[in-house]
Design a protein around this motif. Structure first.
Motif, PDB file in Angstrom:
ATOM      1  N   SER A  57       8.690  -7.459  -8.545  1.00  0.00           N
ATOM      2  CA  SER A  57       7.794  -7.895  -7.466  1.00  0.00           C
ATOM      3  C   SER A  57       7.344  -6.724  -6.600  1.00  0.00           C
ATOM      4  O   SER A  57       6.172  -6.636  -6.224  1.00  0.00           O
ATOM      5  N   VAL A  58       8.273  -5.823  -6.285  1.00  0.00           N
ATOM      6  CA  VAL A  58       7.903  -4.654  -5.494  1.00  0.00           C
ATOM      7  C   VAL A  58       6.959  -3.766  -6.308  1.00  0.00           C
ATOM      8  O   VAL A  58       5.968  -3.255  -5.792  1.00  0.00           O
ATOM      9  N   GLN A  59       7.262  -3.623  -7.602  1.00  0.00           N
ATOM     10  CA  GLN A  59       6.391  -2.840  -8.494  1.00  0.00           C
ATOM     11  C   GLN A  59       4.980  -3.429  -8.524  1.00  0.00           C
ATOM     12  O   GLN A  59       3.992  -2.697  -8.437  1.00  0.00           O
ATOM     13  N   GLU A  60       4.881  -4.739  -8.630  1.00  0.00           N
ATOM     14  CA  GLU A  60       3.569  -5.402  -8.640  1.00  0.00           C
ATOM     15  C   GLU A  60       2.821  -5.169  -7.326  1.00  0.00           C
ATOM     16  O   GLU A  60       1.607  -4.947  -7.324  1.00  0.00           O
ATOM     17  N   ALA A  61       3.532  -5.206  -6.212  1.00  0.00           N
ATOM     18  CA  ALA A  61       2.898  -4.948  -4.913  1.00  0.00           C
ATOM     19  C   ALA A  61       2.385  -3.508  -4.849  1.00  0.00           C
ATOM     20  O   ALA A  61       1.282  -3.263  -4.330  1.00  0.00           O
ATOM     21  N   LEU A  62       3.144  -2.562  -5.383  1.00  0.00           N
ATOM     22  CA  LEU A  62       2.676  -1.167  -5.447  1.00  0.00           C
ATOM     23  C   LEU A  62       1.451  -1.058  -6.356  1.00  0.00           C
ATOM     24  O   LEU A  62       0.499  -0.345  -6.032  1.00  0.00           O
ATOM     25  N   ASP A  63       1.488  -1.765  -7.483  1.00  0.00           N
ATOM     26  CA  ASP A  63       0.352  -1.738  -8.418  1.00  0.00           C
ATOM     27  C   ASP A  63      -0.925  -2.266  -7.779  1.00  0.00           C
ATOM     28  O   ASP A  63      -1.997  -1.699  -7.969  1.00  0.00           O
ATOM     29  N   ARG A  64      -0.803  -3.347  -7.007  1.00  0.00           N
ATOM     30  CA  ARG A  64      -1.987  -3.902  -6.325  1.00  0.00           C
ATOM     31  C   ARG A  64      -2.593  -2.863  -5.387  1.00  0.00           C
ATOM     32  O   ARG A  64      -3.809  -2.709  -5.312  1.00  0.00           O
ATOM     33  N   ARG A  65      -1.751  -2.143  -4.672  1.00  0.00           N
ATOM     34  CA  ARG A  65      -2.244  -1.111  -3.760  1.00  0.00           C
ATOM     35  C   ARG A  65      -2.879   0.050  -4.521  1.00  0.00           C
ATOM     36  O   ARG A  65      -3.885   0.592  -4.098  1.00  0.00           O
ATOM     37  N   ALA A  66      -2.283   0.423  -5.642  1.00  0.00           N
ATOM     38  CA  ALA A  66      -2.817   1.533  -6.434  1.00  0.00           C
ATOM     39  C   ALA A  66      -4.196   1.190  -6.999  1.00  0.00           C
ATOM     40  O   ALA A  66      -5.069   2.055  -7.088  1.00  0.00           O
ATOM     41  N   ARG A  67      -4.389  -0.063  -7.376  1.00  0.00           N
ATOM     42  CA  ARG A  67      -5.710  -0.477  -7.884  1.00  0.00           C
ATOM     43  C   ARG A  67      -6.747  -0.487  -6.770  1.00  0.00           C
ATOM     44  O   ARG A  67      -7.908  -0.192  -6.991  1.00  0.00           O
ATOM     45  N   ARG A  68      -6.316  -0.811  -5.560  1.00  0.00           N
ATOM     46  CA  ARG A  68      -7.250  -0.918  -4.446  1.00  0.00           C
ATOM     47  C   ARG A  68      -7.577   0.437  -3.827  1.00  0.00           C
ATOM     48  O   ARG A  68      -8.721   0.699  -3.458  1.00  0.00           O
ATOM     49  N   PHE A  69      -6.569   1.302  -3.701  1.00  0.00           N
ATOM     50  CA  PHE A  69      -6.742   2.596  -3.048  1.00  0.00           C
ATOM     51  C   PHE A  69      -6.247   3.704  -3.970  1.00  0.00           C
ATOM     52  O   PHE A  69      -5.059   3.775  -4.258  1.00  0.00           O
ATOM     53  N   PRO A  70      -7.124   4.587  -4.405  1.00  0.00           N
ATOM     54  CA  PRO A  70      -6.721   5.638  -5.339  1.00  0.00           C
ATOM     55  C   PRO A  70      -5.959   6.782  -4.675  1.00  0.00           C
ATOM     56  O   PRO A  70      -6.103   7.031  -3.481  1.00  0.00           O
ATOM     57  N   ASP A  71      -5.165   7.460  -5.460  1.00  0.00           N
ATOM     58  CA  ASP A  71      -4.507   8.720  -5.123  1.00  0.00           C
ATOM     59  C   ASP A  71      -3.863   8.756  -3.741  1.00  0.00           C
ATOM     60  O   ASP A  71      -4.052   9.689  -2.963  1.00  0.00           O
ATOM     61  N   GLY A  72      -3.092   7.704  -3.417  1.00  0.00           N
ATOM     62  CA  GLY A  72      -2.328   7.717  -2.185  1.00  0.00           C
ATOM     63  C   GLY A  72      -3.071   7.307  -0.936  1.00  0.00           C
ATOM     64  O   GLY A  72      -2.510   7.316   0.152  1.00  0.00           O
ATOM     65  N   LEU A  73      -4.334   6.948  -1.056  1.00  0.00           N
ATOM     66  CA  LEU A  73      -5.085   6.489   0.117  1.00  0.00           C
ATOM     67  C   LEU A  73      -4.620   5.079   0.472  1.00  0.00           C
ATOM     68  O   LEU A  73      -4.060   4.364  -0.352  1.00  0.00           O
ATOM     69  N   ASP A  74      -4.882   4.666   1.700  1.00  0.00           N
ATOM     70  CA  ASP A  74      -4.472   3.333   2.124  1.00  0.00           C
ATOM     71  C   ASP A  74      -5.545   2.692   2.999  1.00  0.00           C
ATOM     72  O   ASP A  74      -6.633   3.247   3.171  1.00  0.00           O
ATOM     73  N   ALA A  75      -5.241   1.538   3.555  1.00  0.00           N
ATOM     74  CA  ALA A  75      -6.207   0.788   4.358  1.00  0.00           C
ATOM     75  C   ALA A  75      -6.663   1.590   5.581  1.00  0.00           C
ATOM     76  O   ALA A  75      -7.828   1.507   5.975  1.00  0.00           O
ATOM     77  N   ASP A  76      -5.764   2.370   6.176  1.00  0.00           N
ATOM     78  CA  ASP A  76      -6.161   3.201   7.323  1.00  0.00           C
ATOM     79  C   ASP A  76      -7.200   4.240   6.910  1.00  0.00           C
ATOM     80  O   ASP A  76      -8.153   4.500   7.641  1.00  0.00           O
ATOM     81  N   ASP A  77      -7.003   4.836   5.739  1.00  0.00           N
ATOM     82  CA  ASP A  77      -7.967   5.823   5.239  1.00  0.00           C
ATOM     83  C   ASP A  77      -9.322   5.163   4.978  1.00  0.00           C
ATOM     84  O   ASP A  77     -10.365   5.709   5.341  1.00  0.00           O
ATOM     85  N   ALA A  78      -9.291   3.987   4.351  1.00  0.00           N
ATOM     86  CA  ALA A  78     -10.534   3.272   4.067  1.00  0.00           C
ATOM     87  C   ALA A  78     -11.268   2.936   5.363  1.00  0.00           C
ATOM     88  O   ALA A  78     -12.489   3.078   5.453  1.00  0.00           O
ATOM     89  N   SER A  79     -10.522   2.521   6.377  1.00  0.00           N
ATOM     90  CA  SER A  79     -11.115   2.189   7.666  1.00  0.00           C
ATOM     91  C   SER A  79     -11.723   3.425   8.332  1.00  0.00           C
ATOM     92  O   SER A  79     -12.826   3.368   8.879  1.00  0.00           O
ATOM     93  N   ALA A  80     -11.000   4.541   8.282  1.00  0.00           N
ATOM     94  CA  ALA A  80     -11.511   5.774   8.881  1.00  0.00           C
ATOM     95  C   ALA A  80     -12.793   6.226   8.179  1.00  0.00           C
ATOM     96  O   ALA A  80     -13.762   6.630   8.833  1.00  0.00           O
ATOM     97  N   LEU A  81     -12.796   6.155   6.862  1.00  0.00           N
ATOM     98  CA  LEU A  81     -13.998   6.533   6.112  1.00  0.00           C
ATOM     99  C   LEU A  81     -15.155   5.582   6.422  1.00  0.00           C
ATOM    100  O   LEU A  81     -16.300   6.011   6.549  1.00  0.00           O
ATOM    101  N   GLN A  82     -14.837   4.295   6.554  1.00  0.00           N
ATOM    102  CA  GLN A  82     -15.869   3.303   6.867  1.00  0.00           C
ATOM    103  C   GLN A  82     -16.516   3.602   8.218  1.00  0.00           C
ATOM    104  O   GLN A  82     -17.716   3.430   8.394  1.00  0.00           O
ATOM    105  N   SER A  83     -15.722   4.106   9.161  1.00  0.00           N
ATOM    106  CA  SER A  83     -16.260   4.396  10.492  1.00  0.00           C
ATOM    107  C   SER A  83     -17.310   5.506  10.472  1.00  0.00           C
ATOM    108  O   SER A  83     -18.116   5.606  11.388  1.00  0.00           O
ATOM    109  N   ILE A  84     -17.306   6.320   9.435  1.00  0.00           N
ATOM    110  CA  ILE A  84     -18.342   7.364   9.311  1.00  0.00           C
ATOM    111  C   ILE A  84     -19.326   7.044   8.184  1.00  0.00           C
ATOM    112  O   ILE A  84     -20.039   7.927   7.700  1.00  0.00           O
ATOM    113  N   GLY A  85     -19.322   5.774   7.772  1.00  0.00           N
ATOM    114  CA  GLY A  85     -20.321   5.316   6.817  1.00  0.00           C
ATOM    115  C   GLY A  85     -19.984   5.517   5.351  1.00  0.00           C
ATOM    116  O   GLY A  85     -20.861   5.425   4.489  1.00  0.00           O
ATOM    117  N   ILE A  86     -18.721   5.758   5.027  1.00  0.00           N
ATOM    118  CA  ILE A  86     -18.316   5.943   3.632  1.00  0.00           C
ATOM    119  C   ILE A  86     -17.512   4.732   3.187  1.00  0.00           C
ATOM    120  O   ILE A  86     -16.521   4.368   3.823  1.00  0.00           O
TER     121      ILE A  86
END
Length: 176
Positions: A57-86
């Motif tokens: 179950s923990v492995q599956e949760a990690l896999d879901r995150r890896a599919r959503r955010f590549p190379d160690g990025l996370d929701a905070d990174d996506a939000s920060a990039l979104q704030s500058i239009g990326i």
């Protein structure tokens, strides 16, 4: 430092290096360490079962995150990039999940977060009075380390640092 690691913890760290290399990651990140611990440490698997979840179950949760955010990025990174239009999701869709070039030669180095988790594992072992660092200490170090990917994956499975620490301390007392 690795001389103080139990056989299972050494195997987990070696597995983490393999996972990072397979992922073509530039560094061994905390999520790779978590995957190694989940794959190699039977005590951690039993601990997770006791807590009402399991390694898969923990492995599956990690896999879901890896599919959503590549190379160690996370929701905070996506939000920060979104704030500058990326839009990270759009870029990932266009480029695919393999954003990093293939690595050649030796294992990738440890990221700052992975080093922190290993250091915290040592501190957890010392706090419990243990002479060696085991998978349970790695699990505590990872839970305590503050890596968003690992913390979110554990939270998805209903786990947090106080819950994990309680279970480790309980098992430690039972073992005598």
């Amino acid at each position: 430092m690795f001389e103080r690691f139990s056989r299972a913890a050494k195997a987990a760290v070696k597995a983490a290096q393999g996972v990072a290399a397979q992922d073509r990651a530039a560094e061994v990140r905390p999520e790779h360490l978590m995957r190694g611990v989940l794959a190699e440490d039977a005590l951690v698997s039993a601990l997770l079962d006791h807590l009402g979840t399991n390694a898969a179950s923990v492995q599956e949760a990690l896999d879901r995150r890896a599919r959503r955010f590549p190379d160690g990025l996370d929701a905070d990174d996506a939000s920060a990039l979104q704030s500058i239009g990326i839009d990270l999701a759009e870029i990932t869709a266009k480029l695919g999940p393999d954003l990093a070039p293939p690595r050649r030669g030796s294992n990738p180095p440890y990221s700052r977060g992975a080093k922190k988790a290993l250091e915290l594992a040592l501190r957890e072992a010392i706090n419990l009075g243990d002479r060696s660092i085991g998978g349970e200490h790695l699990l505590l170090g990872l839970a305590r380390g503050g890596d968003r990917t690992v913390a979110d994956a554990l939270a998805d499975c209903g786990l947090d640092l106080p819950t994990i620490r309680s279970a480790v301390v309980e098992r430690h007392r039972a073992a005598g």
